[in-house]
Design a protein around this motif. Structure first.
Motif, short mmCIF file in Angstrom:
data_model
loop_
_atom_site.label_atom_id
_atom_site.label_comp_id
_atom_site.label_asym_id
_atom_site.label_seq_id
_atom_site.Cartn_x
_atom_site.Cartn_y
_atom_site.Cartn_z
N GLU A 132 65.40 45.83 46.31
CA GLU A 132 64.14 45.22 46.75
C GLU A 132 62.94 46.04 46.27
O GLU A 132 61.94 45.47 45.82
N MET A 133 63.03 47.37 46.39
CA MET A 133 61.93 48.21 45.93
C MET A 133 61.79 48.16 44.41
O MET A 133 60.67 48.10 43.88
N MET A 134 62.91 48.16 43.70
CA MET A 134 62.86 48.13 42.23
C MET A 134 62.36 46.78 41.71
O MET A 134 61.66 46.74 40.69
N ILE A 135 62.70 45.70 42.39
CA ILE A 135 62.18 44.39 41.98
C ILE A 135 60.65 44.40 42.07
O ILE A 135 59.96 43.96 41.14
N ALA A 136 60.11 44.92 43.17
CA ALA A 136 58.65 45.02 43.30
C ALA A 136 58.06 45.93 42.22
O ALA A 136 57.02 45.62 41.64
N HIS A 137 58.74 47.03 41.94
CA HIS A 137 58.29 47.97 40.92
C HIS A 137 58.28 47.30 39.55
O HIS A 137 57.30 47.41 38.79
N HIS A 138 59.35 46.60 39.21
CA HIS A 138 59.43 45.92 37.92
C HIS A 138 58.40 44.80 37.80
O HIS A 138 57.81 44.60 36.74
N GLN A 139 58.17 44.08 38.91
CA GLN A 139 57.15 43.03 38.88
C GLN A 139 55.77 43.64 38.65
O GLN A 139 54.94 43.07 37.94
N GLY A 140 55.53 44.82 39.22
CA GLY A 140 54.28 45.52 38.96
C GLY A 140 54.11 45.85 37.48
O GLY A 140 53.03 45.70 36.91
N ALA A 141 55.20 46.29 36.84
CA ALA A 141 55.15 46.59 35.41
C ALA A 141 54.85 45.32 34.62
O ALA A 141 54.07 45.35 33.65
N ILE A 142 55.45 44.21 35.02
CA ILE A 142 55.19 42.93 34.35
C ILE A 142 53.72 42.55 34.49
O ILE A 142 53.05 42.18 33.51
N ASP A 143 53.19 42.66 35.70
CA ASP A 143 51.78 42.31 35.94
C ASP A 143 50.84 43.18 35.11
O ASP A 143 49.85 42.69 34.55
N MET A 144 51.14 44.49 35.03
CA MET A 144 50.28 45.38 34.25
C MET A 144 50.39 45.08 32.76
O MET A 144 49.39 45.12 32.03
N ALA A 145 51.61 44.75 32.30
CA ALA A 145 51.79 44.40 30.89
C ALA A 145 51.05 43.10 30.56
O ALA A 145 50.46 42.98 29.47
N GLN A 146 51.05 42.15 31.48
CA GLN A 146 50.30 40.91 31.25
C GLN A 146 48.80 41.18 31.18
O GLN A 146 48.10 40.56 30.37
N ALA A 147 48.31 42.13 31.97
CA ALA A 147 46.89 42.50 31.88
C ALA A 147 46.59 43.11 30.51
O ALA A 147 45.53 42.83 29.93
N GLU A 148 47.51 43.90 29.99
CA GLU A 148 47.33 44.46 28.64
C GLU A 148 47.27 43.34 27.61
O GLU A 148 46.43 43.36 26.72
N LEU A 149 48.15 42.35 27.74
CA LEU A 149 48.14 41.24 26.79
C LEU A 149 46.85 40.43 26.89
O LEU A 149 46.35 39.93 25.87
N ARG A 150 46.31 40.29 28.09
CA ARG A 150 45.06 39.54 28.25
C ARG A 150 43.85 40.29 27.73
O ARG A 150 42.92 39.69 27.23
N HIS A 151 43.87 41.61 27.85
CA HIS A 151 42.64 42.36 27.57
C HIS A 151 42.77 43.38 26.45
O HIS A 151 41.75 43.84 25.95
N GLY A 152 43.97 43.77 26.09
CA GLY A 152 44.15 44.83 25.09
C GLY A 152 43.97 44.34 23.67
O GLY A 152 44.16 43.16 23.37
N ALA A 153 43.64 45.25 22.79
CA ALA A 153 43.43 44.92 21.38
C ALA A 153 44.43 45.63 20.46
O ALA A 153 44.63 45.18 19.34
N ASN A 154 45.04 46.70 20.93
CA ASN A 154 45.95 47.48 20.10
C ASN A 154 47.27 46.72 19.95
O ASN A 154 48.00 46.53 20.93
#
Length: 154
Positions: A90-112
């Protein structure tokens, strides 16, 4: 001019980025648990300034990343179930979803493009691990979503 790096140097860079993300996550976790008037809270607040940007051009990314971190930390604060395996998953699922959310923010806003590719890989790998943990717990799989692509922004 775009610099090309030998492949062996790319992984250490990714590890450094991961270490920085972990440090920011640790600071966010500590900030949630430190009394507001404490010296530790003041130090954590100063450290968190490094994790977010005051640049208005990056305000969208900073807001999304902060929200992702808050959701992840809240999701990881579970009531023990009496099963080590269930609590871990349960804790790791939340942790992994957090990584997904942060990666999606990079895709929305990142240029590299290199970091955007890493973000895409994070999304796919973390989704697979979430699915495996849900199966191990006998839970239904999350709904299917399109894979991130290199063309366009999320």
């Amino acid at each position: 001019m775009q610099m090309k790096f030998p492949r062996r140097l790319l992984r250490p860079g990714a590890l450094a980025l991961g270490a920085a993300a972990f440090a920011c996550a640790a600071a966010a976790f500590a900030a949630m648990h430190a009394p507001p008037e404490s010296t530790a809270a003041n130090a954590i607040s100063r450290f968190m300034d490094v994790c977010t940007s005051g640049d208005p051009a990056q305000a969208g990314f900073a807001a999304e990343n902060d929200a992702a971190m808050a959701r992840m930390m809240a999701g990881m604060s579970i009531k023990p179930s009496g099963s080590v395996d269930r609590d871990f998953a349960e804790m790791m699922i939340a942790h992994h979803q957090g990584a997904i959310d942060m990666a999606q923010a990079e895709l929305r806003h990142g240029a590299n493009e290199q970091l955007r590719r890493i973000a895409q890989e994070i999304i796919v790998e973390q989704q697979q691990e979430i699915a495996a943990m849900r199966l191990a717990l006998g839970q239904p799989l999350p709904p299917s979503v399109p894979a991130p692509t290199q063309t366009g922004r999320l």
